[in-house]
Scaffold this active site. Structure first.
Site: not given
Ligand code: EPU
Length: 427
Positions: A305, A397, A117, A22-23, A124-126, A122
């Site tokens: 996950d 999903r 979820c 999925k991811n 997206i600053d990075q 969550r």
């Molecule tokens: N974070 C920041 N700033 C950012 C982005 C992330 O502070 O700009 C923090 C988040 O708040 C979190 C950490 O960094 O504490 C990790 O977040 P990450 O960006 O790695 O997560 P994501 O890309 O939003 C993906 C998966 C998630 C999975 C995470 C961690 C997708 C669509 N989602 O999310 O998958 O938990 O990586 O491996 O790829 C799931 O499949 O159930 C799921 C939630």
């Protein structure tokens, strides 16, 4: 309303096949926008998140043809607007990949703030920091993120947190920028390597994916490609957890065992027997389960996950196990639901303490999010009696044909339409 109804306490036996990840799919499908050509993507999981992202692309003008049940052909030549519709996008976390892909193609993107979820803040600053380093500016208005650049130029980006989404989004924006982009402190998940391989097959020059430094040399043009998505590590891990909880002997096919190493290591510590083959893994649970401690970390650490599903298994282990959730702020919302089945768990901030119990007993529960829902399935399969799971749209999903796949392993699980059918009629 549909629910899953599980008559638990049966051991699982047989074979199950794992779908595409999925991811990886939710990033690779939008990445096809960069080609201005036709891409054929194989091993696409048939799940709601994929349907949603494909519909968003269609609305933007892409022509999408389903070649067979797991192959999509995406013709993105006629996409002429960098704006993704608010209604479809806001429900999906992964819609943020449209920002990077549209920015890469049009130097402009307008996409709703992501949904998905809910387990903590969550941000997206990075992602935005990366886009700005490449020369873009952004504005947040009316629930939309508007990013644009006169010209994208490669640069160094150091991520303050290891973020899967930011790493992939910056890759998407940088593949056609002028010059070299270097992402430092990059995430290393298998789906990051998968996206890099797909981009390279379209003519991009991405090196180092899978390490914490990724180098992207911008190219002028990208072309269509045929690509097969990797198997879903978390779907495989969920079936491994299911047999660990319920007992039995199953073989999980179409996997990359190396991607499952952290899950395998923890299950072995609990007394589960695991044999790895080239593209399959056999999981046998006959003995009582031993306690173990889990700390979630970015790859190659134990995946967040899989945390709820493994917690469901540990509810039945001898002794006290401790889970330390290091990635998300609020990923223990399933604990209250597991308690309804008789689990003994206490939570303090990012730490859950699980006192193993002799048995779980079926009860009505809710899926609080995708993996929390998967944990309810794992627990329900092990619990004596009937477990009814509500909010199954979360589970669907991310898991293709979960009911059919579990039925194939001998589980007594059905998708039942309520309120017409009472549980008694359903069984
Ligand atoms: N974070 C920041 N700033 C950012 C982005 C992330 O502070 O700009 C923090 C988040 O708040 C979190 C950490 O960094 O504490 C990790 O977040 P990450 O960006 O790695 O997560 P994501 O890309 O939003 C993906 C998966 C998630 C999975 C995470 C961690 C997708 C669509 N989602 O999310 O998958 O938990 O990586 O491996 O790829 C799931 O499949 O159930 C799921 C939630």
């Amino acid at each position: 309303m549909d629910k899953f109804v599980i008559n638990g306490g049966r051991k699982l036996h047989g074979d199950v096949r794992i779908s595409g990840a999925k991811n990886a799919a939710v990033a690779i499908i939008p990445a096809a926008i960069l080609a201005e050509d036709i891409c054929r993507i194989e091993n696409v999981p048939n799940i709601n998140d994929v349907t949603s992202i494909a519909r968003i692309l269609q609305e933007m003008g892409a022509v999408i043809r389903m070649v067979n049940k797991s192959t999509l052909e995406i013709d993105s030549r006629h996409i002429n607007s960098p704006v993704a519709s608010y209604d479809l996008v806001r429900h999906m976390r992964a819609s943020y990949y449209l920002l990077g892909a549209l920015l890469g193609r049009f130097s402009h993107a307008k996409v709703a703030l992501p949904g998905g979820c809910n387990f903590g803040v969550r941000p997206i600053d990075q992602h935005l920091k990366g886009f700005m380093a490449l020369g873009a500016e952004y504005k947040l208005e009316g629930g939309m993120v508007n990013v644009s650049a006169d010209h994208l130029t490669g640069n160094n980006v150091y991520l303050d947190v290891v973020s899967v989404g930011a790493t992939m989004n910056i890759m998407l924006a940088a593949v056609k920028a002028d010059g070299m982009t270097v992402i430092e402190n990059a995430a290393r998940e298998p789906h990051i390597v998968d996206l890099a391989n797909f981009l390279n097959s379209m003519g991009a020059d991405v090196r180092g994916a899978g390490t914490d430094i990724i180098k992207i040399r911008g190219v002028k043009q990208m072309k269509g490609a045929t690509y097969s998505i990797i198997p879903d590590q978390i779907e495989a891990g969920t079936y491994m957890a299911a047999v660990a909880a319920a007992g039995g002997d199953i073989t999980v096919h179409d996997v990359i065992p190396k991607h499952l190493e952290s899950i395998t290591a923890k299950l072995e510590e609990m007394g589960v027997e695991i044999t790895e083959y080239d593209e399959a893994i056999r999981v046998v649970r006959e003995k009582p389960l031993a306690k173990c401690n889990i700390k979630t970390m970015p790859h190659p650490g134990f995946p967040t996950d899989m945390q709820p599903q493994i917690a469901a298994v540990l509810c039945l282990a001898d002794g006290t196990s401790i889970i330390n959730e290091n990635v998300w702020d609020n990923r223990f919302r399933y604990v209250e639901e597991l308690r309804r089945l008789g689990a003994q768990i206490s939570v303090d901030g990012k730490i859950a303490v699980i006192e193993g119990v002799k048995e779980l007993v079926g009860a009505p529960v809710k899926a609080m999010d995708l993996r929390a829902g998967a944990a309810m399935v794992v627990a329900g399969l092990a619990a004596r009696g009937v477990t009814e799971i509500e909010n199954i749209e979360y589970i669907e999903r991310g898991y293709e044909n979960i009911v059919e796949k579990l039925q194939g392993l001998g589980a007594d699980i059905r998708r039942v339409y309520f309120p017409e059918a009472s549980v008694a009629q359903a069984l």
